[in-house]
Structures are given as C-alpha cells and as structure tokens.
Design a protein around this motif. Sequence first.
Motif, PDB file in Angstrom:
ATOM      1  N   ASN A  31      10.502   0.708 -10.863  1.00 49.02           N
ATOM      2  CA  ASN A  31      11.131   1.313 -12.036  1.00 49.02           C
ATOM      3  C   ASN A  31      10.123   2.045 -12.907  1.00 49.02           C
ATOM      4  OD1 ASN A  31      13.705   0.424 -11.369  1.00 49.02           O
ATOM      5  ND2 ASN A  31      13.510  -1.487 -12.516  1.00 49.02           N
ATOM      6  N   TYR A  32       8.891   1.496 -12.961  1.00 50.55           N
ATOM      7  CA  TYR A  32       7.857   2.102 -13.800  1.00 50.55           C
ATOM      8  C   TYR A  32       6.937   3.032 -13.008  1.00 50.55           C
ATOM      9  CZ  TYR A  32       9.114  -0.868 -17.734  1.00 50.55           C
ATOM     10  OH  TYR A  32       9.785  -1.455 -18.775  1.00 50.55           O
ATOM     11  N   LYS A  33       7.356   3.359 -11.805  1.00 51.18           N
ATOM     12  CA  LYS A  33       6.611   4.291 -10.965  1.00 51.18           C
ATOM     13  C   LYS A  33       5.180   3.806 -10.713  1.00 51.18           C
ATOM     14  CE  LYS A  33       9.298   8.317 -12.409  1.00 51.18           C
ATOM     15  NZ  LYS A  33       9.255   9.688 -12.932  1.00 51.18           N
ATOM     16  N   GLN A  34       5.022   2.496 -10.545  1.00 50.91           N
ATOM     17  CA  GLN A  34       3.719   1.920 -10.273  1.00 50.91           C
ATOM     18  C   GLN A  34       3.641   1.356  -8.857  1.00 50.91           C
ATOM     19  OE1 GLN A  34       3.675  -0.921 -13.474  1.00 50.91           O
ATOM     20  NE2 GLN A  34       2.627   0.475 -14.863  1.00 50.91           N
ATOM     21  N   LEU A  35       4.554   1.803  -8.002  1.00 50.47           N
ATOM     22  CA  LEU A  35       4.663   1.255  -6.651  1.00 50.47           C
ATOM     23  C   LEU A  35       4.261   2.292  -5.616  1.00 50.47           C
ATOM     24  CD1 LEU A  35       5.705  -1.121  -4.854  1.00 50.47           C
ATOM     25  CD2 LEU A  35       7.912   0.046  -4.848  1.00 50.47           C
ATOM     26  N   ARG A  36       3.425   1.900  -4.657  1.00 48.48           N
ATOM     27  CA  ARG A  36       3.115   2.732  -3.512  1.00 48.48           C
ATOM     28  C   ARG A  36       3.659   2.027  -2.277  1.00 48.48           C
ATOM     29  NH1 ARG A  36      -0.837   6.632  -4.604  1.00 48.48           N
ATOM     30  NH2 ARG A  36      -0.573   7.183  -6.776  1.00 48.48           N
ATOM     31  N   LYS A  37       4.334   2.784  -1.401  1.00 50.14           N
ATOM     32  CA  LYS A  37       5.000   2.194  -0.239  1.00 50.14           C
ATOM     33  C   LYS A  37       4.345   2.651   1.053  1.00 50.14           C
ATOM     34  CE  LYS A  37       8.869   3.918  -1.777  1.00 50.14           C
ATOM     35  NZ  LYS A  37      10.287   4.319  -1.882  1.00 50.14           N
ATOM     36  N   GLY A  38       4.262   1.731   2.036  1.00 54.05           N
ATOM     37  CA  GLY A  38       3.742   2.073   3.349  1.00 54.05           C
ATOM     38  C   GLY A  38       2.290   1.656   3.518  1.00 54.05           C
ATOM     39  N   ALA A  39       1.918   1.370   4.765  1.00 52.22           N
ATOM     40  CA  ALA A  39       0.564   0.902   5.056  1.00 52.22           C
ATOM     41  C   ALA A  39      -0.489   1.941   4.695  1.00 52.22           C
ATOM     42  CB  ALA A  39       0.457   0.535   6.540  1.00 52.22           C
ATOM     43  N   ASN A  40      -0.181   3.211   4.921  1.00 46.09           N
ATOM     44  CA  ASN A  40      -1.154   4.258   4.601  1.00 46.09           C
ATOM     45  C   ASN A  40      -1.420   4.329   3.105  1.00 46.09           C
ATOM     46  OD1 ASN A  40      -1.501   5.001   7.262  1.00 46.09           O
ATOM     47  ND2 ASN A  40       0.042   6.619   7.197  1.00 46.09           N
ATOM     48  N   GLU A  41      -0.333   4.264   2.311  1.00 42.77           N
ATOM     49  CA  GLU A  41      -0.492   4.314   0.860  1.00 42.77           C
ATOM     50  C   GLU A  41      -1.236   3.084   0.360  1.00 42.77           C
ATOM     51  OE1 GLU A  41       0.290   6.737  -1.462  1.00 42.77           O
ATOM     52  OE2 GLU A  41       0.448   7.891   0.385  1.00 42.77           O
ATOM     53  N   ALA A  42      -0.919   1.902   0.944  1.00 44.25           N
ATOM     54  CA  ALA A  42      -1.622   0.684   0.554  1.00 44.25           C
ATOM     55  C   ALA A  42      -3.115   0.805   0.843  1.00 44.25           C
ATOM     56  CB  ALA A  42      -1.031  -0.518   1.285  1.00 44.25           C
ATOM     57  N   THR A  43      -3.445   1.354   1.991  1.00 43.14           N
ATOM     58  CA  THR A  43      -4.848   1.539   2.359  1.00 43.14           C
ATOM     59  C   THR A  43      -5.547   2.469   1.372  1.00 43.14           C
ATOM     60  OG1 THR A  43      -4.281   1.215   4.693  1.00 43.14           O
ATOM     61  CG2 THR A  43      -6.400   2.247   4.216  1.00 43.14           C
ATOM     62  N   LYS A  44      -4.866   3.554   0.997  1.00 45.24           N
ATOM     63  CA  LYS A  44      -5.455   4.506   0.042  1.00 45.24           C
ATOM     64  C   LYS A  44      -5.757   3.832  -1.288  1.00 45.24           C
ATOM     65  CE  LYS A  44      -3.238   8.777   1.711  1.00 45.24           C
ATOM     66  NZ  LYS A  44      -2.265   9.832   1.340  1.00 45.24           N
ATOM     67  N   THR A  45      -4.777   3.088  -1.798  1.00 44.17           N
ATOM     68  CA  THR A  45      -4.969   2.466  -3.112  1.00 44.17           C
ATOM     69  C   THR A  45      -6.099   1.440  -3.076  1.00 44.17           C
ATOM     70  OG1 THR A  45      -3.271   0.777  -2.664  1.00 44.17           O
ATOM     71  CG2 THR A  45      -2.555   2.793  -3.760  1.00 44.17           C
ATOM     72  N   LEU A  46      -6.232   0.729  -1.968  1.00 47.01           N
ATOM     73  CA  LEU A  46      -7.327  -0.231  -1.846  1.00 47.01           C
ATOM     74  C   LEU A  46      -8.681   0.477  -1.800  1.00 47.01           C
ATOM     75  CD1 LEU A  46      -5.702  -2.686   0.713  1.00 47.01           C
ATOM     76  CD2 LEU A  46      -6.481  -3.304  -1.579  1.00 47.01           C
ATOM     77  N   ASN A  47      -8.756   1.532  -1.020  1.00 44.99           N
ATOM     78  CA  ASN A  47     -10.018   2.264  -0.905  1.00 44.99           C
ATOM     79  C   ASN A  47     -10.413   2.945  -2.197  1.00 44.99           C
ATOM     80  OD1 ASN A  47     -10.638   1.615   1.777  1.00 44.99           O
ATOM     81  ND2 ASN A  47      -9.334   3.240   2.584  1.00 44.99           N
ATOM     82  N   ARG A  48      -9.411   3.314  -3.014  1.00 41.84           N
ATOM     83  CA  ARG A  48      -9.703   3.986  -4.289  1.00 41.84           C
ATOM     84  C   ARG A  48      -9.862   3.002  -5.442  1.00 41.84           C
ATOM     85  NH1 ARG A  48      -5.074   8.568  -3.274  1.00 41.84           N
ATOM     86  NH2 ARG A  48      -6.198   9.750  -1.689  1.00 41.84           N
ATOM     87  N   GLY A  49      -9.694   1.732  -5.163  1.00 39.96           N
ATOM     88  CA  GLY A  49      -9.918   0.723  -6.185  1.00 39.96           C
ATOM     89  C   GLY A  49      -8.842   0.633  -7.245  1.00 39.96           C
ATOM     90  N   ILE A  50      -7.593   1.081  -6.925  1.00 36.83           N
ATOM     91  CA  ILE A  50      -6.520   1.047  -7.926  1.00 36.83           C
ATOM     92  C   ILE A  50      -5.423   0.049  -7.570  1.00 36.83           C
ATOM     93  CG2 ILE A  50      -6.928   3.425  -8.654  1.00 36.83           C
ATOM     94  CD1 ILE A  50      -4.513   4.261  -6.973  1.00 36.83           C
TER      95      ILE A  50
END
Length: 410
Positions: A31-50
Amino acid sequence: MAEPQVNPKAYPLADATLTKTILDLVQQAANYKQLRKGANEATKTLNRGIAEFIVMAADAEPLEIILHLPLLCEDKNVPYVFVRSKQALGRACGVSRPVIATSVTIKEGSQLKPQIHELIPRLETALGKFSRRDRAEVIQPVRTTLPLQKHGGFLGVMPCYMEMDRILCTKLVSFYKRPSGSTLPSTQATVLLLDPERGNVKAVIDGEVITFMRTAAVSAISAKLLMRPDAEVLAVLGTGNQAKSHYDVFTEVFQFKEVRVWSRSKDRAGAFADSLTGRVTVCESVEAAVKGADVIVTVTRSTEPVLFGQWVKPGAHVAAVGACRPDWRELDDTLMKQAVVYVDSREGAMAESGDVLLSGVEVFAEVGDVINGTKPACREKTTVFKSLGLGVQDAVSAQLIFDKWKSKTN
C-alpha cells in the motif's frame, strides 16, 4: 487430507500466526509502495543495501531458484523467512490499490519558493545520480525536440525514470523565439507524473513554476560550487520569468552586496526592478551590468552573443541559461575559450548548446561530477555553467510538489 510436506530446505518456516503477521506487513508495504516483488528485485535490493526484510515462498518450484537469497541475506545481515504458500504471498503482493488520478496545478512561484532549501539538496542528489550514468538509478535520454518552423517555436519532450526513487515523469515544454515587444511567454510547460508500476498518470502539474524554480535552483548549485567565496556582486541579464526566479533564489541562498539588472528595454528593466523586494541597480548596457561582477546570470531570449569575454572579470562565474538551441548563443567565443566550462549534461550540450558547439570549446565537467567528487571545482578561474535543463530535475521537483499536495489533502 494430510497437508503437503514442505521442502526442508525452506528454513526458517513461519507458523500460521507469524505468516498472518508477515502477510499483513507485506500488504501494508504494498500500500505504501515499499514492496519489491520477485527474486531479481529482492537480489537488487540486497545488493544495494536497501532491503529490510526478505519473504520467500516454500512452494516455489524448484525451490533452488531462490535459495541464493538466504545466503545473500546472511551476508548482508538482513532477516529472512519462508511462508508456506506462494499463492497467499502472491495475493498479498498483488493488493489492489486505487489508481490515483489527480490534477495538481500550482500557478504562483511563491508557493514553491519557501521550499527552495528543500528543493536544492534534492536537485544536488539527482544531478549526482545522473552523472554516475547508472541506468539502475536514472534513465533519461536527451530531450527530443520537434521544430515548429511556421510558428518559430519548438516542442520539447523530457522523460525520466528514477528507479530507486520510484519516480516516472515527463515534461512537455514549448519554447519560442518571440519578436521584441511580444507579450507572449517564450516558454510554457506541463509536467506529467506517472505511477511507474501501473503506468497511469498520477498528476498533471503546471510545468512553468517547476521549470523556473528548478532552473534557478540548479544555477544556484553551480554558483555554490564554482563562484569565489568572497563574491559580492550579482548581475542578471534579462527581465523575464527566469530572471525573476533567479533573482529570488540567488538572493535567498546567497548574500550579495549589490545586484544589477539589464534588459534591452529600459521600461521592462524598470518595471522588473519595481517588482522586486530588494534593491537593484538598473544598468543601461550589458558592459555596465557585468563590469566587476562576481556572478553573472544570462537569462535572455538572444540568439546572438550579448555577453563578451572582454567585459567579464577574471574569476567570475557565469550561469548561462538562455540559448537552448544549437544555433543560438548568449556568450561570445572569447568568454567561452577563456573559461572552464561546466554543463548539466554533456550529451545535452553537444546536441543543443550553441554556446558550446559554435565556440568549439571542450566541456570540462558536469556539475554532477563536481558533486560526486570526480571533477574539481575551479573556483580560482573564470567558469561558465551552461544550463539546458534535465528531466531528472523536473522529476524530483514534481515529486516534491506532489508529496506536499498529498500531505495537505490527506
């Protein structure tokens, strides 16, 4: 019927109570647009430290496609958990949100001016991101310009996508070479702010205020980086809307002992001076206005040079805002060749700036390079900042206005 067994590699596995709590959090994040979906997006957010929390489905097939995530989470010290059902997680991730269809119109520059000290740091950050050329952060092509030869004008389209900031924006701007004495505006603009996930238009914003204020703010950023610390005299060439916004921003951000103004029309110069809150000196010639000035802002409609290097004080800083076509100029060859030249975009300057192209000078750096620390600020030398305007500037400015509008209406 016995519940299907869960792959033992799906560890740790949330129980029913924890799963409900997690899915509620996922829904709230959506609802607050703070969600990333999918393994690729999860990997990106982890690598970017967010990334703050990673949720995985235990019935993913094959489970091995996501088993790199727990290892990465442990490496990044980010908590993670499995829930049993991909279907349940999918419903939470796919929460239906109402499409935002709003129209935000801000007609008075004064409504943005009190936020200038909030806008400037956002623009500095955006310019730095742009100059890094990281397409995972900013995608912005050079402005597309459509000539309107019959009417002496041009239509510019300026799209920008800032993935990490979740901003999708485009500006439509028309600019015309008006005859002397014309009361028609030389520039008009509209900014569209879109939802990057769904593609719908969230807001239609009067782009004139955004254009005037973000342009003046970026010029002020160039001055902060490049003018000498003891600068005392500001000269503004031109008396249109951009001249007004530059006067407002520069006198709010800096402390000048003297401000001079010049216009081709003495009457317009006088009227412009009367409209300002502070004291200004109206000059009858460009030479008189810029002689000894520490900072010079050129915001004219000129297509031929009006500012000549022989008049400019060594070590002065020039923010050149007009002449946004490859065959238009405000500055002569002498000034361009004796100065260290900075731009907002190298690609933009090589496509659109007559001051750069016709003088044949080399661009030393983008202001974003100075912000990033990859190029020096040559304060001891005469400097020119050639401003053409970037979609990324419109994007962060429009988002600021939209956020303020939302906070008032909620």
